[in-house]
Design an enzyme around this catalytic site. Structure first.
Site, PDB file in Angstrom:
ATOM      1  N   ASP A  38       0.758  -1.143   0.102  1.00  0.00           N
ATOM      2  CA  ASP A  38       0.319  -0.158   0.146  1.00  0.00           C
ATOM      3  C   ASP A  38       0.380   1.574   0.228  1.00  0.00           C
ATOM      4  O   ASP A  38       0.428   2.019   0.123  1.00  0.00           O
ATOM      5  CB  ASP A  38      -1.060  -0.108   0.818  1.00  0.00           C
ATOM      6  N   GLY A  64     -11.205  -2.530   3.029  1.00  0.00           N
ATOM      7  CA  GLY A  64     -11.935  -1.840   4.075  1.00  0.00           C
ATOM      8  C   GLY A  64     -10.542  -1.778   5.415  1.00  0.00           C
ATOM      9  O   GLY A  64     -11.079  -1.096   6.575  1.00  0.00           O
ATOM     10  N   GLY A 124      -4.497  -4.450  -3.649  1.00  0.00           N
ATOM     11  CA  GLY A 124      -5.131  -4.128  -3.720  1.00  0.00           C
ATOM     12  C   GLY A 124      -4.474  -1.996  -4.970  1.00  0.00           C
ATOM     13  O   GLY A 124      -3.677  -1.267  -3.655  1.00  0.00           O
ATOM     14  N   HIS A 125      -4.780  -1.684  -5.632  1.00  0.00           N
ATOM     15  CA  HIS A 125      -3.781  -0.881  -6.381  1.00  0.00           C
ATOM     16  C   HIS A 125      -4.645   0.049  -6.862  1.00  0.00           C
ATOM     17  O   HIS A 125      -5.784   0.122  -7.832  1.00  0.00           O
ATOM     18  CB  HIS A 125      -3.046  -1.671  -7.380  1.00  0.00           C
ATOM     19  N   LYS A 136       1.499   1.794  -5.249  1.00  0.00           N
ATOM     20  CA  LYS A 136       2.123   1.242  -6.541  1.00  0.00           C
ATOM     21  C   LYS A 136       1.054   1.993  -7.808  1.00  0.00           C
ATOM     22  O   LYS A 136       1.943   2.167  -8.796  1.00  0.00           O
ATOM     23  CB  LYS A 136       2.567   0.116  -5.672  1.00  0.00           C
ATOM     24  N   GLN A 151       2.317  -6.061  -3.066  1.00  0.00           N
ATOM     25  CA  GLN A 151       2.832  -5.863  -1.622  1.00  0.00           C
ATOM     26  C   GLN A 151       3.568  -5.729  -1.318  1.00  0.00           C
ATOM     27  O   GLN A 151       4.153  -4.536  -2.786  1.00  0.00           O
ATOM     28  CB  GLN A 151       2.984  -7.632  -1.302  1.00  0.00           C
TER      29      GLN A 151
END
Ligand code: GDP
Ligand code: IMO
Ligand code: MG
Length: 425
Positions: free
Chosen positions: A15, A303, A42-43, A18, A225
């Protein structure tokens, strides 16, 4: 070394931003390639009032780059198809632009069930995974009991495969975890449906990428990651199940090391982590909460609130070395606005001894007490323009300090989530 190729790697616990950096860079590349991880990633890409969150599709798709999901990725067909549909609804067409490796492993519904059952059974000792089935899918790959995408699209293979695997999986689900069994016929139907929906996107990405490289196409490798979540070099067992350092790009695509090009390390100007595990500079207090709110530090995949803390130069140096980082993208500098003083961890004290070595064992890292240096903060806008000389003096000094500590130049400084809020050197 292929100068026109580049790798983008996360240097912390994921996070780092990226997605934003890939989106910015992808304009200059013909191909954007994912090589490891799965929909645990999650990007986020923000363009004006539009926000895209990518889990499996490479972030380069937003700029219209051709994209490849390499053999090292574990693919949840439901997630991939839903993501493609969501992108289409947002005006981004994936069809014809995405090639999925026939060698990549399939995340089956029971991998997610096993992930959840195992986490629950571990109680307080749980890892805090994303519950996306990542660990069980990579475990099946290593056991050689996994299903490949190339087999999923072969209707003749699917029933035989599940007929062999389902009794074994159900033994584990029912007798180890006391969880619900999976239904063979439902799985076969799911497999046939998923294979049929994916078929036109699947191909031999090893041959495709080899040809692209020989044609001189510019390739951007998109890391997922971060180095500290790497299965070998991260804070094991509080890590993910793939090699999220630059080495993962080689085994995850089939391209040789010489094709990797320059390595851009994405580094948040403070530190966050989601899930369990040691985090020496964590701020479990009001300031940590302030950073969480300012930085919107809530997981893009789950979330969950992200744990927040000071910048850790010991970890960042370790990560720069592991990845062979040649330049940095420093992100979220704007989030530090108004915090004064700022602290930077420059060493650890472990059992009364000072060290600059990132320990191999998680329990040693848990015992580390950070040694801090202080820097003055700033109250004014972090930057007034998009060049380095528009950074306010304290922000510029902080950036210089980080680059000195990590021993790599800052090519990009990000001062907001939008594409436009970026300083490029
Ligand atoms: P990734 O997994 O490394 O792609 O990062 P994530 O997308 O999970 O998390 C980064 C979050 O920070 C996203 O919500 C981005 O929109 C946001 N972001 C990225 N760069 C900046 C920045 O410089 N400032 C601020 N305030 N937000 C940023
Ligand atoms: P991006 O690409 C942050 C973390 C999980 C958990 C551990 C293991 O968005 O930076 P897993 O589901 O992989 O078995 O979970 O790894 N994790 C991430 N944390 N960003 C990610 O990806 C992550 N992918 C996995 O929170 O601690
Ligand atoms: Mg993320």
């Amino acid at each position: 070394m292929r100068e026109h190729n580049a790798c983008v790697v996360g240097m912390q616990w994921g996070d780092e931003g990226k997605g934003k950096i890939i989106d910015l860079l992808s304009e200059e590349f013909d191909l954007v390639v994912r090589a490891q991880g799965g929909s645990n990633a999650g990007h986020t890409v923000v363009i004006g009032d539009r926000q895209f969150i990518l889990h499996l599709v490479p972030s380069g798709i937003i700029r219209g780059a051709d994209c490849v999901i390499g053999n090292g990725v574990v693919i949840d067909p439901d997630q991939l198809l839903a993501e493609i549909e969501e992108l289409r609804e947002q005006g981004v067409e994936v069809a014809g632009k995405l090639l999925v490796s026939d060698r990549a492993q399939v995340v089956c519904p029971y991998h997610k069930a096993l992930d959840g059952a195992r986490e629950q059974a571990m109680g307080d000792g749980k890892l805090g995974t994303t519950l996306r089935g990542i660990g069980p899918a990579y475990a099946d790959k290593a056991y050689r009991t996994g299903l490949r995408i190339g087999q999923l699209i072969d209707p003749g293979f699917v029933r035989d495969f599940f007929e062999t695997q389902v009794p074994l999986v159900n033994k584990v689900l029912q007798h180890v975890y006391e969880a619900e069994p999976v239904d063979l016929d439902e799985l076969v139907e799911w497999g046939l449906r998923s294979g049929s929906a994916l078929k036109t996107m699947v191909g031999d990405t090893v041959e495709f990428l080899d040809q692209a490289a020989r044609d001189g196409q510019a390739i951007l490798f998109e890391g997922a990651q971060g180095a500290l979540l790497d299965i070998d070099f991260g804070t094991y067992p509080y890590c993910t199940s793939s090699n999220s350092t630059a080495g993962g790009f080689i085994t995850g695509t089939g391209l040789p090391a010489a094709e990797l090009g320059r390595t851009l390390g994405v580094l948040k100007t403070y530190t966050t982590r989601v899930g369990a595990g040691p985090f020496p500079t964590e701020l479990d207090d009001e300031l940590g909460e302030h950073i969480r709110q300012q930085g919107g530090e809530f997981g893009a995949t789950t979330g969950r609130p992200r744990r927040c803390g000071w910048f850790d130069a010991v970890a960042a140096r370790y990560s720069a070395r592991l990845n062979g980082v040649t330049e940095l993208a420093l992100t979220k500098l704007d989030v530090l606005e108004g915090i004064d003083p700022l602290k930077i961890c420059v060493a650890y004290e472990i059992d009364g001894r000072e060290t600059e070595v990132f320990p191999a064992q998680a329990d040693r890292l848990a015992a580390a007490v950070p040694v801090y240096e202080e820097m003055p903060g700033w109250k004014e806008a972090t930057a007034t323009g998009d060049t380095f000389d528009t950074l306010c003096p304290q922000a510029a000094a902080y950036v210089n300090k980080l680059t000195e500590l990590v021993n790599a130049p800052a090519k990009i400084v990000s001062v907001g989530s939008d594409r436009a809020q970026t300083i490029i050197g």
